[in-house]
Design an enzyme around this catalytic site. Structure first.
Site, short mmCIF file in Angstrom:
data_model
loop_
_atom_site.label_atom_id
_atom_site.label_comp_id
_atom_site.label_asym_id
_atom_site.label_seq_id
_atom_site.Cartn_x
_atom_site.Cartn_y
_atom_site.Cartn_z
N GLU A 98 0.85 -1.19 0.00
CA GLU A 98 0.00 0.00 0.00
C GLU A 98 0.89 1.24 0.00
OE1 GLU A 98 -2.33 2.95 -0.05
OE2 GLU A 98 -3.35 1.00 -0.15
N THR A 133 -5.71 -2.49 -5.92
CA THR A 133 -5.52 -1.04 -5.94
C THR A 133 -6.71 -0.41 -6.67
OG1 THR A 133 -4.29 -1.24 -8.01
CG2 THR A 133 -3.01 -1.25 -5.97
N ALA A 193 -7.06 0.85 -9.45
CA ALA A 193 -6.59 0.99 -10.82
C ALA A 193 -7.70 1.40 -11.78
CB ALA A 193 -5.97 -0.33 -11.29
N HIS A 194 -8.94 1.23 -11.37
CA HIS A 194 -10.06 1.63 -12.23
C HIS A 194 -10.06 3.12 -12.53
CE1 HIS A 194 -11.56 2.53 -8.19
NE2 HIS A 194 -12.33 3.43 -8.77
N CYS A 244 -22.96 -11.69 4.65
CA CYS A 244 -23.19 -13.14 4.68
C CYS A 244 -23.67 -13.58 3.31
CB CYS A 244 -24.26 -13.44 5.75
SG CYS A 244 -24.64 -15.16 5.97
#
Length: 562
Positions: free
Chosen positions: A196, A264, A266-267, A410
């Site tokens: 990170e 990450t 990255a979009h 869940c």
């Protein structure tokens, strides 16, 4: 009107049973909007950023104030319309219609690019809603922990005889979504090395117990990995650095992880992926002064990162994209074989989607953790024989710290969602829990998203990019009476690459709520089974027939037609 995206204000949702709106059906979206911006929940709450690069809960602070005011004054037969984080209208509808309808980040396809979106954003005309940021049902990193856990467990089953003991995962990104990875790996029995670039995010994950410890250097991190894997211990390690530099260095050194992925942001190359050699401050400055140069630098760094992932893939290391579109970004700057390694959905998750199984979540509006623990017990009581699910709930209670209002994730499917929702509503009615519960889900679900590089990658019939399905999902949830419904574009993988929908339903203990819950929590997951049955998946066709769905073009369900 001013358009301030910054305010030095800590927002927290009210707790307890005292209403600040006119009913629980409007109090619920109000509390969940506020909860999205709780400092213990959001990544950058003072700028309205919840998670995922620039995923916001409201367009600006003036819009936030107006949404709050509108929700407090909303009548039981009115519906608030929210357009990209801005409240634009209140209309008379009826008591079983949604109280809020939300559309975020939607652009006509030809114009659905980051460049055009950023122009609109700069003018105050749009807001990036991600998936659960702008739809007010984000619950912190817990929201993706189980999905990540299920992915790691399935990868262990496929590649390592069902056990990840003594194995380690290499990944990057410790933001709101990526922050789930270290805990998910630990719960699945593996060590993990989590890269990170922002120390503040590592600190957040250490504080909330999503990551166990931080290494001081790459050598230190590898030494810890070697020690813990030899001991068979599942310990998560954070390392502050740039994945575009560290992952290629690991390839160069001949290090061999047991699994490789990445989460990450990255979009969003303009805001979510730090170029090699840059500081975070420099990145932010250049994003303003030279956006095109910044995007290119970020994509070139992603290319180096993906080439290193490809090298691991070629070594035979299980390597997969975890839904951030990093392969696409690398391909755009020349990595022609970026898609040689798969996405996580076709590799590990699609069989679950075929049965409508996905990230079912609920939140205790009381703020009392005991309400969640009681619902945990109710889930075990109703789904008696699913020991895998029971194990998950036990681990979640032991290891997951609540962020903001207490919540639980869940993964359950068509067979169980309606039953659980009705049981929760009865718990509210009887006073077993102290206040109403909201039930929602991620937009990453079986029938609510079209995303050719993620959820709908490599569909059997080639229908990856067909986005009628999330539109139908949103329309059906609206018709069924969900409390709020959202329709977004660009979540997870960025502008131009996805469309998706969300719903939230309130359990307030009334008969009217029970009727709405029965419709919504059957119809919503049923659209996922329908979508996959239509694409020709046998598991989905069998599930549709077993669960009584009437799909006119699926022969196996015609016995269910009246």
């Amino acid at each position: 009107m001013s358009q301030s995206k910054y305010r030095q204000l800590d927002v927290r949702a009210p707790r307890g049973t005292t209403l600040t709106a006119k009913s629980w059906l409007t109090e619920a979206p109000l509390r969940m909007l506020m909860n999205n911006l709780d400092p213990d929940v959001a990544e950058n709450p003072h700028e309205l950023v919840v998670y995922g690069g620039i995923g916001r809960a409201a367009r600006n602070w003036e819009c936030y104030d107006a949404i709050v005011k509108a929700l407090k004054n909303l009548e039981s037969d009115e519906t608030l319309l929210v357009q990209s984080g801005k409240p634009v209208g209140v209309f008379k509808t009826h008591e079983n219609s949604p109280r809020v309808l939300i559309a975020n980040s939607n652009l006509v396809p030809h114009w659905a690019t980051w460049e055009h979106f950023n122009e609109l954003d700069a003018k105050g005309l749009a807001m990036y809603g991600q998936m659960t940021a702008g739809s007010w049902i984000y619950i912190g990193s817990q929201g993706i922990v189980q999905g990540t856990y299920e992915t790691f467990v399935e990868a262990g089953r496929q590649h390592y005889q069902g056990s990840l003991k003594g194995r380690w995962v290499l990944t990057a990104g410790l933001g709101g979504m990526g922050g789930a990875q270290p805990l998910a790996a630990t719960l699945a029995g593996a060590c993990s090395l989590n890269i990170e670039c922002q120390q503040s995010r590592i600190d957040f994950r250490l504080r909330t117990r999503y990551v166990d410890e931080q290494a001081t250097s790459l050598d230190d991190a590898l030494a810890r990995i070697k020690k813990y894997t030899a001991e068979g211990r599942a310990i998560s390690i954070a390392l502050c650095g740039n994945a575009a530099e560290i992952v290629p260095e690991l390839v160069k050194r001949g290090v061999r992880p047991d699994m490789v992925t990445d989460q990450t942001s990255a979009h969003d190359p303009l805001h979510g992926y730090l170029p090699k050699g840059w500081s975070w401050e420099e990145y932010q400055q250049k994003a303003e002064s030279d956006p095109q140069g910044t995007i290119l630098a970020a994509k070139r760094s992603m290319a180096d990162h993906v080439q290193a992932m490809l090298a691991f893939h070629e070594m035979g290391v299980p390597t997969f994209d975890y839904g951030n579109n990093i392969r696409q970004m690398a391909q755009e700057v020349g990595v022609s074989n970026a898609f040689d390694f798969p996405g996580f959905v076709p590799a590990y998750i699609r069989p679950l989607f075929c049965r409508g199984i996905g990230p079912f979540r609920w939140v205790a509006l009381s703020g009392d953790p005991q309400d969640i623990y009681k619902t945990d017990a109710k889930v075990k009581e109703i789904i008696k024989d699913d020991q895998h699910l029971h194990h998950w709930l036990d681990m979640a209670r032991e290891r997951i710290s609540f962020q903001g209002l207490p919540a639980r994730i869940c993964w359950v499917g068509l067979e169980w969602r309606q039953k659980l929702g009705l049981a929760f509503n009865e718990m509210v009615r009887s006073g077993e829990v102290s206040a109403p519960i909201v039930i929602g889900r991620d937009h990453l679900d079986s029938g609510s998203v079209a995303s050719p590089n993620r959820e709908t990658e490599a569909m059997r019939d080639g229908s990856d990019a067909v986005s009628d399905w999330p539109l139908l999902n949103a329309l059906l949830n609206t018709a069924s009476g969900a409390t709020w419904v959202s329709l977004h574009h660009g979540g997870g993988v960025g502008m131009g690459f996805s469309q998706h929908s969300g719903m939230v339903i309130v359990c307030d203990g009334t008969d009217e709520a029970a009727a709405r819950i029965a419709r919504v929590l059957r119809n919503d997951p049923a659209t996922g089974v329908m979508r996959h049955a239509d694409a020709g998946y046998e598991i989905a066709i069998e599930c549709a027939a077993e669960q009584g769905l009437n799909l006119p073009m699926v022969a196996a369900t015609q016995g269910n037609a009246k």
